[in-house]
Scaffold this motif. Structure first.
Motif, PDB file in Angstrom:
ATOM      1  N   GLU A   6       0.743  -1.125  -0.128  1.00 45.54           N
ATOM      2  CA  GLU A   6      -0.012  -0.048   0.047  1.00 45.54           C
ATOM      3  C   GLU A   6       1.342   1.233   0.373  1.00 45.54           C
ATOM      4  O   GLU A   6       1.883   0.731   0.555  1.00 45.54           O
ATOM      5  N   TYR A   8       0.758   5.709   0.755  1.00 52.69           N
ATOM      6  CA  TYR A   8      -0.055   5.870   1.879  1.00 52.69           C
ATOM      7  C   TYR A   8       0.014   7.699   0.808  1.00 52.69           C
ATOM      8  O   TYR A   8       1.332   8.026   0.698  1.00 52.69           O
ATOM      9  N   LYS A  10      -0.627  11.629   2.260  1.00 54.66           N
ATOM     10  CA  LYS A  10      -1.537  12.302   3.529  1.00 54.66           C
ATOM     11  C   LYS A  10      -1.948  14.226   2.883  1.00 54.66           C
ATOM     12  O   LYS A  10      -0.548  14.517   2.052  1.00 54.66           O
ATOM     13  N   TYR A  42      -8.959   3.796  -5.369  1.00 52.96           N
ATOM     14  CA  TYR A  42      -8.538   4.025  -3.734  1.00 52.96           C
ATOM     15  C   TYR A  42      -9.046   4.538  -2.413  1.00 52.96           C
ATOM     16  O   TYR A  42     -10.322   4.115  -2.733  1.00 52.96           O
ATOM     17  N   TRP A  44     -10.898   5.238   1.501  1.00 51.47           N
ATOM     18  CA  TRP A  44      -9.566   6.994   2.346  1.00 51.47           C
ATOM     19  C   TRP A  44     -10.464   7.156   4.398  1.00 51.47           C
ATOM     20  O   TRP A  44     -11.319   5.805   3.981  1.00 51.47           O
TER      21      TRP A  44
END
Length: 62
Positions: A6, A8, A10, A42, A44
């Motif tokens: 994965e 990530y 921000k 995606y 969230w």
């Protein structure tokens, strides 16, 4: 076979929402935003609040 990894990202900032005829309610924006994310594969997690142009939290526009 390799394992799925994965990535990530921000985000920090504000999203400017413009709509003919006025404001977009927070729930409506969030629903459409998550739908767009998921349609692109995606996900969230986090929180969101509606803010004014200065970044101050305000009551949700409904």
């Amino acid at each position: 076979m390799g394992s799925l990894k994965e990535t990530y990202v921000k985000l920090e900032g504000h999203i400017v929402v413009k709509k003919d005829g006025g404001h977009v309610p927070h729930k409506e924006f969030l629903h459409e935003f998550i739908r767009w994310l998921e349609s692109n594969g995606y996900g969230w997690t986090g929180s969101s609040v509606q803010v004014d142009q200065d970044g101050n939290s305000i009551d949700d526009i409904g």
